[in-house]
Design a protein around this motif. Structure first.
Motif, PDB file in Angstrom:
ATOM      1  N   THR C  37       0.829  -1.210   0.000  1.00  0.00           N
ATOM      2  CA  THR C  37       0.000   0.000   0.000  1.00  0.00           C
ATOM      3  C   THR C  37       0.856   1.249   0.000  1.00  0.00           C
ATOM      4  O   THR C  37       0.597   2.198  -0.750  1.00  0.00           O
ATOM      5  CB  THR C  37      -0.921   0.022   1.234  1.00  0.00           C
ATOM      6  OG1 THR C  37      -1.723  -1.154   1.237  1.00  0.00           O
ATOM      7  CG2 THR C  37      -1.813   1.253   1.222  1.00  0.00           C
ATOM      8  N   LEU C  38       1.890   1.252   0.840  1.00  0.00           N
ATOM      9  CA  LEU C  38       2.781   2.419   0.844  1.00  0.00           C
ATOM     10  C   LEU C  38       3.499   2.562  -0.494  1.00  0.00           C
ATOM     11  O   LEU C  38       3.730   3.673  -0.955  1.00  0.00           O
ATOM     12  CB  LEU C  38       3.780   2.324   1.988  1.00  0.00           C
ATOM     13  CG  LEU C  38       3.267   2.724   3.378  1.00  0.00           C
ATOM     14  CD1 LEU C  38       4.442   3.030   4.295  1.00  0.00           C
ATOM     15  CD2 LEU C  38       2.346   3.933   3.331  1.00  0.00           C
ATOM     16  N   GLY C  46       0.393  11.504  -5.836  1.00  0.00           N
ATOM     17  CA  GLY C  46       0.548  12.824  -6.434  1.00  0.00           C
ATOM     18  C   GLY C  46      -0.233  12.949  -7.728  1.00  0.00           C
ATOM     19  O   GLY C  46      -0.989  13.905  -7.925  1.00  0.00           O
ATOM     20  N   GLY C  47      -0.091  11.964  -8.594  1.00  0.00           N
ATOM     21  CA  GLY C  47      -0.806  12.005  -9.868  1.00  0.00           C
ATOM     22  C   GLY C  47      -2.306  11.842  -9.692  1.00  0.00           C
ATOM     23  O   GLY C  47      -3.089  12.474 -10.409  1.00  0.00           O
ATOM     24  N   ILE C 130       5.367  15.926  -5.392  1.00  0.00           N
ATOM     25  CA  ILE C 130       5.563  15.727  -3.952  1.00  0.00           C
ATOM     26  C   ILE C 130       4.393  15.022  -3.274  1.00  0.00           C
ATOM     27  O   ILE C 130       4.503  14.590  -2.125  1.00  0.00           O
ATOM     28  CB  ILE C 130       5.821  17.067  -3.224  1.00  0.00           C
ATOM     29  CG1 ILE C 130       4.557  17.951  -3.178  1.00  0.00           C
ATOM     30  CG2 ILE C 130       6.972  17.828  -3.876  1.00  0.00           C
ATOM     31  CD1 ILE C 130       4.733  19.221  -2.374  1.00  0.00           C
ATOM     32  N   GLY C 131       3.239  14.903  -3.967  1.00  0.00           N
ATOM     33  CA  GLY C 131       2.046  14.354  -3.320  1.00  0.00           C
ATOM     34  C   GLY C 131       2.212  12.929  -2.828  1.00  0.00           C
ATOM     35  O   GLY C 131       1.708  12.555  -1.774  1.00  0.00           O
ATOM     36  N   ALA C 135       1.535  11.599   1.027  1.00  0.00           N
ATOM     37  CA  ALA C 135       0.608  10.519   1.371  1.00  0.00           C
ATOM     38  C   ALA C 135       1.332   9.404   2.120  1.00  0.00           C
ATOM     39  O   ALA C 135       0.838   8.887   3.126  1.00  0.00           O
ATOM     40  CB  ALA C 135      -0.051   9.972   0.106  1.00  0.00           C
ATOM     41  N   ARG C 136       2.512   9.037   1.624  1.00  0.00           N
ATOM     42  CA  ARG C 136       3.311   7.983   2.258  1.00  0.00           C
ATOM     43  C   ARG C 136       3.581   8.307   3.731  1.00  0.00           C
ATOM     44  O   ARG C 136       3.384   7.467   4.606  1.00  0.00           O
ATOM     45  CB  ARG C 136       4.651   7.884   1.496  1.00  0.00           C
ATOM     46  CG  ARG C 136       5.670   6.940   2.045  1.00  0.00           C
ATOM     47  CD  ARG C 136       7.046   7.290   1.452  1.00  0.00           C
ATOM     48  NE  ARG C 136       7.474   8.600   1.921  1.00  0.00           N
ATOM     49  CZ  ARG C 136       8.376   9.365   1.323  1.00  0.00           C
ATOM     50  NH1 ARG C 136       8.961   8.974   0.225  1.00  0.00           N
ATOM     51  NH2 ARG C 136       8.710  10.553   1.825  1.00  0.00           N
ATOM     52  N   ASP C 137       3.970   9.538   4.010  1.00  0.00           N
ATOM     53  CA  ASP C 137       4.339   9.886   5.380  1.00  0.00           C
ATOM     54  C   ASP C 137       3.115  10.055   6.276  1.00  0.00           C
ATOM     55  O   ASP C 137       3.142   9.666   7.448  1.00  0.00           O
ATOM     56  CB  ASP C 137       5.188  11.163   5.382  1.00  0.00           C
ATOM     57  CG  ASP C 137       6.526  10.948   4.686  1.00  0.00           C
ATOM     58  OD1 ASP C 137       6.893   9.786   4.460  1.00  0.00           O
ATOM     59  OD2 ASP C 137       7.202  11.939   4.364  1.00  0.00           O
TER      60      ASP C 137
END
Lengths: 208, 208, 208
Positions: C37-38, C46-47, C130-131, C135-137
């Motif tokens: 998932t990550l 981002g996209g 950067i999105g 989201a990951r963090d």
């Protein structure tokens, strides 16, 4: 499955997910509004995200007042009867598994209906099932339980994949949906009972 | 309310919300870009989310450069004048209450205009008001203040409900909007002054 | 730049971002699904966000199975070969800078193509870059690294701005895109090498 039955099951799933959100809100000492927000987020964020992605405006959670009413009811019940809800943890987990199964199936079906291909539809079906729990946990600054809990997302994935496969093979929807929801529910149910988990990576050096 | 007045108030709200984001960013020791990102997120995330949900492409924050410019200005002012901004906390809270009132009202009106029903429009009006603060807090890994702060969301809800009610009853927009914004502002203002809060659930066993 | 080259570079960027997501997931002791998932979130959020904002339904990540396949491949490789990936940190950072450059450029171009003005398109190009990292963090309850890391977003901003400027001046796309991606990559590369950072605000009283 008649639309009325489908719709009833959908609201049962909404109720169960809302209870999981409200329970977390009470534990985190949020105020009444915070608890209701977590109810609503847990119950609807998966479907809202799916609808935004496939371009279904407005998402059902904002177009049909019954979702809001159901989530609020679950939130108020949990807020005032928190001790009783906590003691009922088993039934709540059962409802939650029903909700997961139903949302995965209906999410996949809706994505296919909007012309998304099978891979995307499976992803979106899974997301419909797990998105609410992710939003709920992110809102209280915790790592989403679904990222490290017993076969939760995998169960949703299985249900979604069966629906997409059935659709690709031209099977009628009703039996496919029942098979998908049943498989998702059973896998999740067994994972809870038996404590089945996915592996985590072996680390030579624990550097955290 | 003329469009110019409305637009001015909208930018005042944007400025106030951006200051709240930038202040949090400075406290969290983010770099200049991080501070500006929190400014922009706090000022625009509510409206962006609303626009995505109702299908208004592209959201105003990306279509009208004045939102970005206002948020950046607030961010830079806060970055370089942080001590002064912190000392002015009262005026900032006032501006913030103005922003909340205006965003709740204009958010509800925009949702109604896009054909969302009254329940959904009230939810979206509230979300327009509180969404920025939620994004701001999630980005620094904190539980959103709105989930446990003095009648913040409730004030937005009141303003949104008055606008939706006025629209359902066929009242003209201007007085309805003024009543909604006024009621939202007053309730929030009194809650700050008097420390009014919503209840939190009583727990028999604190198990956290 | 031929479409095939562009598409290959796009998938290289996806792979690099997915590795950064999977690496974080392994470090946080997530299970296999959490790691995947990550991977997917870091590579595509981002996209997806850009496509939702500009109204491109469905986002490429759900319409083209190669994005999912690439992200899953990177996730599985990282899950089973975590030690080796950690030791290769330098190549990973290089790939990541390539991904950032390409996503910033292609994100800006896609936003312009959908009729977004230059300011909005630059913002969306940066967000495309950067999105995923944000989201990951957020998914592991951490403050996004991009909010306090060496010129990461600024590099994306530079690339996006060059593409928007080139488009406004009527330059052909290929050289503009190469210049934008090159500038973004170089700035990020130098920032890593030299430890360049943006300033953080001076605080008279540390009150946190």
């Amino acid at each position: 499955m008649t639309p009325i039955l489908l719709s009833s099951l959908d609201l049962i799933g909404t109720f169960a997910f809302a209870i999981s959100g409200a329970t977390l809100g009470v534990r985190k000492r949020l105020d009444l509004f915070g608890v209701l927000t977590l109810s609503f987020a847990a119950a609807t964020a998966g479907g809202i995200t799916r609808d935004i992605i496939i371009g279904a405006h407005p998402p059902a959670a904002f177009a049909d007042w019954r979702y809001l009413a159901t989530a609020m009811l679950a939130g108020v019940v949990t807020f005032f009867g928190h001790d009783r809800v906590e003691r009922m943890r088993n039934p709540v987990q059962l409802f939650d598994a029903v909700g997961l199964a139903l949302f995965a199936v209906s999410g996949t079906a809706k994505a296919l209906e909007y012309g998304i291909g099978p891979t995307g539809a499976i992803l979106l079906g899974m997301l419909s099932g797990i998105g609410g729990g992710i939003a709920r946990d992110v809102l209280v600054a915790e790592i989403p339980a679904v990222l490290h809990r017993e076969l939760y997302a995998v169960a949703a994935l299985l249900g979604a994949a069966l629906v997409a496969a059935g659709s690709a093979l031209g099977f009628p929807f009703a039996p496919t949906a029942i098979a998908g929801a049943g498989a998702c529910f059973l896998l999740r149910f067994m994972a809870i009972r038996r404590g089945w988990n996915l592996p985590i990576a072996r680390l030579r050096d624990v550097d955290d």
